[in-house]
Design a protein around this motif. Structure first.
Motif, mmCIF file in Angstrom:
data_model
loop_
_atom_site.group_PDB
_atom_site.id
_atom_site.type_symbol
_atom_site.label_atom_id
_atom_site.label_comp_id
_atom_site.label_asym_id
_atom_site.label_seq_id
_atom_site.Cartn_x
_atom_site.Cartn_y
_atom_site.Cartn_z
ATOM 1 N N ALA A 24 11.104 20.249 15.952
ATOM 2 C CA ALA A 24 9.840 20.973 15.787
ATOM 3 C C ALA A 24 8.719 20.030 15.361
ATOM 4 C CB ALA A 24 10.004 22.106 14.782
ATOM 5 N N ALA A 25 9.013 19.116 14.447
ATOM 6 C CA ALA A 25 8.000 18.152 14.000
ATOM 7 C C ALA A 25 7.630 17.198 15.124
ATOM 8 C CB ALA A 25 8.505 17.378 12.784
ATOM 9 N N LEU A 26 8.631 16.717 15.853
ATOM 10 C CA LEU A 26 8.356 15.799 16.962
ATOM 11 C C LEU A 26 7.510 16.477 18.035
ATOM 12 C CD1 LEU A 26 8.949 12.899 17.934
ATOM 13 C CD2 LEU A 26 10.832 13.862 19.263
ATOM 14 N N ALA A 27 7.726 17.759 18.256
ATOM 15 C CA ALA A 27 6.952 18.502 19.248
ATOM 16 C C ALA A 27 5.462 18.499 18.910
ATOM 17 C CB ALA A 27 7.462 19.933 19.353
ATOM 18 N N VAL A 28 5.145 18.332 17.630
ATOM 19 C CA VAL A 28 3.745 18.282 17.204
ATOM 20 C C VAL A 28 3.209 16.856 17.238
ATOM 21 C CG1 VAL A 28 2.158 18.697 15.269
ATOM 22 C CG2 VAL A 28 3.987 20.346 15.765
ATOM 23 N N VAL A 29 3.962 15.901 16.671
ATOM 24 C CA VAL A 29 3.422 14.551 16.488
ATOM 25 C C VAL A 29 3.627 13.619 17.680
ATOM 26 C CG1 VAL A 29 3.569 14.674 13.971
ATOM 27 C CG2 VAL A 29 5.468 13.663 15.257
ATOM 28 N N ALA A 30 4.646 13.881 18.499
ATOM 29 C CA ALA A 30 4.919 13.003 19.651
ATOM 30 C C ALA A 30 5.712 13.767 20.703
ATOM 31 C CB ALA A 30 5.674 11.756 19.199
ATOM 32 N N PRO A 31 5.111 14.798 21.294
ATOM 33 C CA PRO A 31 5.854 15.641 22.232
ATOM 34 C C PRO A 31 6.416 14.896 23.438
ATOM 35 C CG PRO A 31 3.507 16.150 22.304
ATOM 36 C CD PRO A 31 3.716 15.235 21.143
ATOM 37 N N GLY A 32 5.808 13.810 23.813
ATOM 38 C CA GLY A 32 6.311 13.020 24.929
ATOM 39 C C GLY A 32 7.668 12.389 24.666
ATOM 40 N N ARG A 33 8.067 12.338 23.407
ATOM 41 C CA ARG A 33 9.355 11.738 23.052
ATOM 42 C C ARG A 33 10.494 12.760 22.990
ATOM 43 N NH1 ARG A 33 9.407 7.545 18.365
ATOM 44 N NH2 ARG A 33 11.354 7.086 19.417
ATOM 45 N N LEU A 34 10.206 14.046 23.243
ATOM 46 C CA LEU A 34 11.258 15.067 23.176
ATOM 47 C C LEU A 34 12.431 14.792 24.121
ATOM 48 C CD1 LEU A 34 9.104 18.270 22.683
ATOM 49 C CD2 LEU A 34 10.739 17.301 21.044
ATOM 50 N N PRO A 35 12.201 14.379 25.361
ATOM 51 C CA PRO A 35 13.349 14.060 26.225
ATOM 52 C C PRO A 35 14.204 12.911 25.668
ATOM 53 C CG PRO A 35 11.388 14.379 27.563
ATOM 54 C CD PRO A 35 10.935 14.335 26.118
ATOM 55 N N GLU A 36 13.547 11.902 25.103
ATOM 56 C CA GLU A 36 14.276 10.786 24.477
ATOM 57 C C GLU A 36 15.118 11.293 23.312
ATOM 58 O OE1 GLU A 36 13.311 6.730 21.887
ATOM 59 O OE2 GLU A 36 11.655 7.919 22.684
ATOM 60 N N MET A 37 14.536 12.182 22.498
ATOM 61 C CA MET A 37 15.268 12.732 21.366
ATOM 62 C C MET A 37 16.517 13.467 21.847
ATOM 63 S SD MET A 37 14.097 15.546 18.548
ATOM 64 C CE MET A 37 13.993 14.788 16.937
ATOM 65 N N GLN A 38 16.365 14.291 22.874
ATOM 66 C CA GLN A 38 17.512 15.045 23.384
ATOM 67 C C GLN A 38 18.577 14.106 23.941
ATOM 68 O OE1 GLN A 38 18.132 18.437 23.063
ATOM 69 N NE2 GLN A 38 20.152 17.727 23.679
ATOM 70 N N ARG A 39 18.138 13.091 24.686
ATOM 71 C CA ARG A 39 19.092 12.136 25.265
ATOM 72 C C ARG A 39 19.874 11.415 24.175
ATOM 73 N NH1 ARG A 39 18.607 7.077 25.590
ATOM 74 N NH2 ARG A 39 16.343 7.041 25.422
ATOM 75 N N THR A 40 19.173 10.944 23.136
ATOM 76 C CA THR A 40 19.860 10.213 22.068
ATOM 77 C C THR A 40 20.735 11.154 21.230
ATOM 78 O OG1 THR A 40 17.947 10.353 20.575
ATOM 79 C CG2 THR A 40 18.132 8.368 21.982
ATOM 80 N N LYS A 41 20.338 12.412 21.123
ATOM 81 C CA LYS A 41 21.177 13.400 20.424
ATOM 82 C C LYS A 41 22.476 13.609 21.199
ATOM 83 C CE LYS A 41 21.156 18.205 18.860
ATOM 84 N NZ LYS A 41 20.385 19.464 18.878
ATOM 85 N N ASP A 42 22.362 13.779 22.509
ATOM 86 C CA ASP A 42 23.559 13.943 23.346
ATOM 87 C C ASP A 42 24.479 12.728 23.226
ATOM 88 O OD1 ASP A 42 22.492 16.374 24.165
ATOM 89 O OD2 ASP A 42 21.826 15.616 26.128
#
Length: 115
Positions: A24-42
């Motif tokens: 939720a915080a990343l969606a506000v401060v750096a939404p372009g990084r959400l796919p990277e976050m999901q990939r690294t979480k997986d």
């Protein structure tokens, strides 16, 4: 969201260290990084199974909490961007100082999220 020391203007409060709060915080401060976050979480969860250890998830949470700390605080974000931009400077002294500054910014962000 947790309480934190005042560092001047912050884009969002420091999130709790849970995947949902970090996302939720990343969606506000750096939404372009959400796919990277999901990939690294997986990737982290795949390592949990392979390694039979929770350390990959702990590392993932800390890394994203650190990156969000930098992105949510303009003071750190500016220092981080400046240092990153000078890492490959043709002047070796400037590049070395940029590396020291980048390490300082990363350390400051980690200390803040661990406090």
């Amino acid at each position: 969201m947790s309480t934190q020391a005042d560092h001047g203007h912050e884009l969002v409060p420091r999130p709790e260290q849970t995947p949902d709060a970090l996302r939720a915080a990343l969606a506000v401060v750096a939404p372009g990084r959400l796919p990277e976050m999901q990939r690294t979480k997986d990737e982290a969860f795949a390592k949990v199974v392979a390694w039979q250890s929770l350390s990959p998830v702990r590392s993932w949470v800390l890394a994203w909490a650190r990156d969000i700390e930098i992105a949510r605080r303009p003071d750190l974000a500016t220092r981080h961007a400046r240092a990153t931009g000078n890492l490959e400077h043709e002047d070796l002294g400037i590049a070395q100082e940029a590396l020291r500054e980048l390490a300082t910014v990363l350390d400051e962000a980690v200390k803040a999220v661990r406090a």
